[in-house]
Design a protein around this motif. Sequence first.
Motif, PDB file in Angstrom:
ATOM      1  N   HIS A   1       1.047  -1.180   0.059  1.00  0.00           N
ATOM      2  CA  HIS A   1      -0.050  -0.005  -0.005  1.00  0.00           C
ATOM      3  C   HIS A   1       0.943   1.135  -0.026  1.00  0.00           C
ATOM      4  N   ILE A   2       0.312   2.413  -0.380  1.00  0.00           N
ATOM      5  CA  ILE A   2       0.948   3.566  -0.389  1.00  0.00           C
ATOM      6  C   ILE A   2       1.181   3.944   1.147  1.00  0.00           C
ATOM      7  N   ASN A   3       2.063   4.461   1.557  1.00  0.00           N
ATOM      8  CA  ASN A   3       2.574   4.509   3.054  1.00  0.00           C
ATOM      9  C   ASN A   3       1.593   5.832   3.430  1.00  0.00           C
ATOM     10  N   ASN A   4       1.129   6.021   4.656  1.00  0.00           N
ATOM     11  CA  ASN A   4       0.417   7.094   5.185  1.00  0.00           C
ATOM     12  C   ASN A   4       1.278   8.511   4.988  1.00  0.00           C
TER      13      ASN A   4
ATOM     14  N   LEU B   1      -9.934   5.431   3.571  1.00  0.00           N
ATOM     15  CA  LEU B   1     -11.140   4.874   3.461  1.00  0.00           C
ATOM     16  C   LEU B   1     -10.842   3.282   2.956  1.00  0.00           C
ATOM     17  N   ALA B   2      -9.627   3.045   2.190  1.00  0.00           N
ATOM     18  CA  ALA B   2      -9.339   1.962   1.665  1.00  0.00           C
ATOM     19  C   ALA B   2      -7.767   2.118   1.303  1.00  0.00           C
ATOM     20  N   PRO B   3      -7.216   0.736   1.407  1.00  0.00           N
ATOM     21  CA  PRO B   3      -5.906   0.645   1.030  1.00  0.00           C
ATOM     22  C   PRO B   3      -5.886   1.302  -0.398  1.00  0.00           C
ATOM     23  N   LEU B   4      -4.582   1.990  -0.597  1.00  0.00           N
ATOM     24  CA  LEU B   4      -4.251   2.747  -2.024  1.00  0.00           C
ATOM     25  C   LEU B   4      -3.099   1.751  -2.297  1.00  0.00           C
TER      26      LEU B   4
ATOM     27  N   SER C   1      -8.505   8.764  -5.318  1.00  0.00           N
ATOM     28  CA  SER C   1      -8.945   7.323  -5.556  1.00  0.00           C
ATOM     29  C   SER C   1      -8.043   6.422  -6.413  1.00  0.00           C
ATOM     30  N   ASP C   2      -8.236   5.151  -6.314  1.00  0.00           N
ATOM     31  CA  ASP C   2      -7.433   4.191  -7.092  1.00  0.00           C
ATOM     32  C   ASP C   2      -7.734   4.290  -8.646  1.00  0.00           C
TER      33      ASP C   2
ATOM     34  N   VAL D   1      -8.728   7.819   0.014  1.00  0.00           N
ATOM     35  CA  VAL D   1      -8.275   8.755   0.953  1.00  0.00           C
ATOM     36  C   VAL D   1      -9.252  10.122   0.603  1.00  0.00           C
ATOM     37  N   LYS D   2      -9.761  10.477   1.836  1.00  0.00           N
ATOM     38  CA  LYS D   2     -10.242  12.063   1.865  1.00  0.00           C
ATOM     39  C   LYS D   2      -9.501  12.688   2.716  1.00  0.00           C
TER      40      LYS D   2
END
Length: 143
Positions: A11-14, A66-69, A97-98, A106-107
């Motif tokens: 996933h893209i790290n936070n 919201l979901a893993p990117l 969004s993906d 992510v929002k």
Amino acid sequence: MRWSDMDAYGHINNVEVLRMLEEARILAFGPPGGTGAPGAEPPIALFNAVPANAQSLVSEHRVKYLAPLEYRNIPADVDIWISSIKGASLGISYLVSDPVTGVPCVKAETTLAFVDGVSGRLLRVSEEQRELVRPWAGDSVFA
């Protein structure tokens, strides 16, 4: 998305998500204070409408995952708009969004303030700046 943005789970790290928000903000509004060499004019030349000694500072970030990117070798989709115009700050909303599935991942919202680079005092959002961003104004992503 860069390969190095990925964490051990793919996933893209936070932390890298915040970098993506910054890049989206710079692409939309231009570099603050005319920094860097000349390039393409941004869609909303917000930073061209500030005094020469002004600095734009992030005063707050709010991020909801919201979901893993997942990492992909193509750019993520980032929608960006002005979500509030206050006396001395702007709210900027993002929806990441993906790029393949279109799933919102992510929002986020950033509060951006303008400060006099010499005195450190807050600068009011000018009428010129308000008019410049008004066409791109919308509700907060958290509304």
